[in-house]
Write a protein that holds these residues in place. Structure first.
Motif, PDB file in Angstrom:
ATOM      1  N   PRO A 202       0.836  -1.206   0.000  1.00 55.39           N
ATOM      2  CA  PRO A 202       0.000   0.000   0.000  1.00 55.39           C
ATOM      3  C   PRO A 202       0.870   1.255   0.000  1.00 55.39           C
ATOM      4  O   PRO A 202       1.929   1.284   0.655  1.00 55.39           O
ATOM      5  CB  PRO A 202      -0.801  -0.131   1.301  1.00 55.39           C
ATOM      6  N   PHE A 203       0.438   2.272  -0.719  1.00 55.98           N
ATOM      7  CA  PHE A 203       1.261   3.476  -0.876  1.00 55.98           C
ATOM      8  C   PHE A 203       1.647   4.082   0.463  1.00 55.98           C
ATOM      9  O   PHE A 203       2.802   4.466   0.663  1.00 55.98           O
ATOM     10  CB  PHE A 203       0.521   4.512  -1.727  1.00 55.98           C
ATOM     11  N   ASN A 204       0.730   4.176   1.396  1.00 58.54           N
ATOM     12  CA  ASN A 204       1.044   4.782   2.695  1.00 58.54           C
ATOM     13  C   ASN A 204       2.037   3.936   3.487  1.00 58.54           C
ATOM     14  O   ASN A 204       2.867   4.472   4.233  1.00 58.54           O
ATOM     15  CB  ASN A 204      -0.221   5.016   3.511  1.00 58.54           C
ATOM     16  N   ASP A 205       1.969   2.605   3.335  1.00 60.81           N
ATOM     17  CA  ASP A 205       2.967   1.754   3.980  1.00 60.81           C
ATOM     18  C   ASP A 205       4.334   1.954   3.340  1.00 60.81           C
ATOM     19  O   ASP A 205       5.371   1.911   4.019  1.00 60.81           O
ATOM     20  CB  ASP A 205       2.551   0.290   3.898  1.00 60.81           C
ATOM     21  N   PHE A 206       4.345   2.148   2.036  1.00 58.66           N
ATOM     22  CA  PHE A 206       5.599   2.452   1.333  1.00 58.66           C
ATOM     23  C   PHE A 206       6.249   3.700   1.927  1.00 58.66           C
ATOM     24  O   PHE A 206       7.452   3.713   2.218  1.00 58.66           O
ATOM     25  CB  PHE A 206       5.314   2.639  -0.155  1.00 58.66           C
ATOM     26  N   LEU A 207       5.468   4.757   2.141  1.00 55.88           N
ATOM     27  CA  LEU A 207       6.008   5.986   2.719  1.00 55.88           C
ATOM     28  C   LEU A 207       6.513   5.748   4.139  1.00 55.88           C
ATOM     29  O   LEU A 207       7.535   6.304   4.548  1.00 55.88           O
ATOM     30  CB  LEU A 207       4.952   7.088   2.719  1.00 55.88           C
ATOM     31  N   LYS A 208       5.792   4.926   4.880  1.00 56.48           N
ATOM     32  CA  LYS A 208       6.206   4.632   6.258  1.00 56.48           C
ATOM     33  C   LYS A 208       7.545   3.913   6.284  1.00 56.48           C
ATOM     34  O   LYS A 208       8.413   4.215   7.124  1.00 56.48           O
ATOM     35  CB  LYS A 208       5.120   3.794   6.946  1.00 56.48           C
ATOM     36  N   VAL A 209       7.731   2.967   5.386  1.00 60.73           N
ATOM     37  CA  VAL A 209       9.008   2.243   5.301  1.00 60.73           C
ATOM     38  C   VAL A 209      10.135   3.201   4.929  1.00 60.73           C
ATOM     39  O   VAL A 209      11.226   3.162   5.507  1.00 60.73           O
ATOM     40  CB  VAL A 209       8.913   1.099   4.269  1.00 60.73           C
ATOM     41  N   LEU A 210       9.871   4.091   3.989  1.00 63.34           N
ATOM     42  CA  LEU A 210      10.893   5.024   3.531  1.00 63.34           C
ATOM     43  C   LEU A 210      11.267   6.018   4.618  1.00 63.34           C
ATOM     44  O   LEU A 210      12.442   6.371   4.772  1.00 63.34           O
ATOM     45  CB  LEU A 210      10.387   5.747   2.280  1.00 63.34           C
ATOM     46  N   GLY A 211      10.296   6.457   5.402  1.00 70.21           N
ATOM     47  CA  GLY A 211      10.571   7.412   6.480  1.00 70.21           C
ATOM     48  C   GLY A 211      10.352   8.836   6.026  1.00 70.21           C
ATOM     49  O   GLY A 211      10.913   9.261   5.015  1.00 70.21           O
ATOM     50  N   GLU A 212       9.531   9.598   6.764  1.00 72.55           N
ATOM     51  CA  GLU A 212       9.078  10.905   6.295  1.00 72.55           C
ATOM     52  C   GLU A 212      10.202  11.913   6.076  1.00 72.55           C
ATOM     53  O   GLU A 212      10.026  12.875   5.316  1.00 72.55           O
ATOM     54  CB  GLU A 212       8.040  11.485   7.254  1.00 72.55           C
ATOM     55  N   LYS A 213      11.343  11.727   6.713  1.00 68.70           N
ATOM     56  CA  LYS A 213      12.460  12.663   6.534  1.00 68.70           C
ATOM     57  C   LYS A 213      13.301  12.333   5.307  1.00 68.70           C
ATOM     58  O   LYS A 213      14.230  13.077   4.971  1.00 68.70           O
ATOM     59  CB  LYS A 213      13.345  12.670   7.772  1.00 68.70           C
ATOM     60  N   ASN A 214      12.957  11.230   4.639  1.00 66.89           N
ATOM     61  CA  ASN A 214      13.812  10.723   3.566  1.00 66.89           C
ATOM     62  C   ASN A 214      13.232  10.907   2.170  1.00 66.89           C
ATOM     63  O   ASN A 214      13.835  10.450   1.199  1.00 66.89           O
ATOM     64  CB  ASN A 214      14.112   9.242   3.800  1.00 66.89           C
ATOM     65  N   TYR A 215      12.081  11.565   2.058  1.00 66.27           N
ATOM     66  CA  TYR A 215      11.486  11.751   0.751  1.00 66.27           C
ATOM     67  C   TYR A 215      10.808  13.096   0.658  1.00 66.27           C
ATOM     68  O   TYR A 215      10.502  13.747   1.660  1.00 66.27           O
ATOM     69  CB  TYR A 215      10.477  10.633   0.441  1.00 66.27           C
ATOM     70  N   PHE A 216      10.565  13.494  -0.588  1.00 63.94           N
ATOM     71  CA  PHE A 216       9.848  14.742  -0.887  1.00 63.94           C
ATOM     72  C   PHE A 216       8.900  14.455  -2.029  1.00 63.94           C
ATOM     73  O   PHE A 216       9.304  13.932  -3.067  1.00 63.94           O
ATOM     74  CB  PHE A 216      10.840  15.844  -1.278  1.00 63.94           C
ATOM     75  N   ILE A 217       7.611  14.702  -1.836  1.00 65.39           N
ATOM     76  CA  ILE A 217       6.611  14.475  -2.884  1.00 65.39           C
ATOM     77  C   ILE A 217       6.451  15.755  -3.703  1.00 65.39           C
ATOM     78  O   ILE A 217       6.197  16.830  -3.143  1.00 65.39           O
ATOM     79  CB  ILE A 217       5.271  14.032  -2.262  1.00 65.39           C
ATOM     80  N   CYS A 218       6.591  15.642  -5.013  1.00 66.56           N
ATOM     81  CA  CYS A 218       6.609  16.825  -5.873  1.00 66.56           C
ATOM     82  C   CYS A 218       6.205  16.446  -7.297  1.00 66.56           C
ATOM     83  O   CYS A 218       6.001  15.273  -7.609  1.00 66.56           O
ATOM     84  CB  CYS A 218       7.998  17.465  -5.870  1.00 66.56           C
ATOM     85  N   ASP A 219       6.101  17.433  -8.145  1.00 63.60           N
ATOM     86  CA  ASP A 219       5.733  17.226  -9.547  1.00 63.60           C
ATOM     87  C   ASP A 219       7.002  17.085 -10.379  1.00 63.60           C
ATOM     88  O   ASP A 219       7.709  18.066 -10.623  1.00 63.60           O
ATOM     89  CB  ASP A 219       4.907  18.414 -10.038  1.00 63.60           C
ATOM     90  N   ILE A 220       7.323  15.844 -10.801  1.00 61.87           N
ATOM     91  CA  ILE A 220       8.565  15.604 -11.532  1.00 61.87           C
ATOM     92  C   ILE A 220       8.361  14.780 -12.803  1.00 61.87           C
ATOM     93  O   ILE A 220       9.317  14.296 -13.389  1.00 61.87           O
ATOM     94  CB  ILE A 220       9.625  14.899 -10.640  1.00 61.87           C
ATOM     95  N   SER A 221       7.101  14.597 -13.212  1.00 56.15           N
ATOM     96  CA  SER A 221       6.840  13.740 -14.376  1.00 56.15           C
ATOM     97  C   SER A 221       6.211  14.530 -15.511  1.00 56.15           C
ATOM     98  O   SER A 221       5.773  15.669 -15.366  1.00 56.15           O
ATOM     99  CB  SER A 221       5.912  12.590 -13.975  1.00 56.15           C
ATOM    100  N   LYS A 222       6.165  13.877 -16.674  1.00 59.51           N
ATOM    101  CA  LYS A 222       5.483  14.450 -17.830  1.00 59.51           C
ATOM    102  C   LYS A 222       4.803  13.348 -18.613  1.00 59.51           C
ATOM    103  O   LYS A 222       5.046  12.168 -18.376  1.00 59.51           O
ATOM    104  CB  LYS A 222       6.464  15.192 -18.726  1.00 59.51           C
TER     105      LYS A 222
END
Length: 222
Positions: A202-222
């Motif tokens: 699940p996406f939220n579990d993925f974020l939990k594993v990664l750790g909130e200080k270790n990622y940044f959600i942003c617009d990087i695709s096209k």
């Protein structure tokens, strides 16, 4: 340390399972609030389309992980985006605070050194690599989810087992889930350090594993 040999029609490369094992140790450390995952074994895949076909999930639910570098530096960043989209280098460079001309893709040797994986096996967990890197996650990833892989697999696909050689010896006591709620539709899918093993989470579990200080959600695709 376990290792496996994977091959495709035109190549044969040795894979090291250390990154996979380190990620699994981290995931299994969430004892009070367990992570929901499903691991499956399949023939080696390198492309997102090959992977989605083996997993029997929509292409858009694949989390494509690519390593980029700032030219003339040792500054690496992991880019994660839905598998049906492509990187927007202009947006990525802007977020990193550099000119687009200063951004490049990592070489295969750099991918091996930083991630411990061969291209095609890189998981979206920059914080868990042998060399830590920050992870940029495309904002569309949270909407590009799907149901987990069906448990009626292709003939060459099966559930991963803790008896398999890649599983960490120190986790031999762990009972690995052989199912995930088939009614949920919030899962993303990716190779988890090896071209022959995929993870659905699940996406939220993925974020939990990664750790909130270790990622940044942003617009990087096209």
């Amino acid at each position: 340390m376990a290792s496996v040999i994977t091959s495709s029609e035109n190549e044969s490369e040795e894979e090291n399972s250390s990154t996979f094992q380190n990620i699994m140790r981290h995931i299994m450390s969430f004892k009070d609030d367990p992570i929901s995952i499903l691991l499956i074994r399949h023939p080696p895949v390198r492309t997102s389309i090959e992977a989605s076909n083996q997993r029997q999930v929509p292409l858009h639910s694949g989390a494509k992980a690519m390593l980029v570098c700032q030219k003339n530096t040792d500054q690496f960043t992991l880019i994660v985006l839905p598998a049906h989209l492509s990187c927007d280098n202009k947006k990525i460079a802007s977020i990193l605070g550099i000119s687009q001309s200063k951004l490049r893709m990592a070489t295969e040797d750099e991918v091996r050194k930083i991630t411990g994986c061969i291209p095609g096996a890189v998981p979206p967990f920059g914080a868990l690599f042998p060399q830590y890197v920050k992870t940029l996650i495309d904002e569309k990833m949270s909407q590009s989810t799907s149901h987990p892989p069906p448990l009626t697999f292709h003939s060459q696909v099966k559930l991963f087992s803790t008896n398999d050689s890649e599983w960490p010896n120190d986790l031999s006591h762990i009972i690995l889930s052989e199912t995930i709620d088939q009614n949920r539709n919030d899962c993303i899918n990716f190779n988890i350090g090896l071209r022959t093993i995929s993870c659905s989470i699940p996406f939220n579990d993925f974020l939990k594993v990664l750790g909130e200080k270790n990622y940044f959600i942003c617009d990087i695709s096209k």
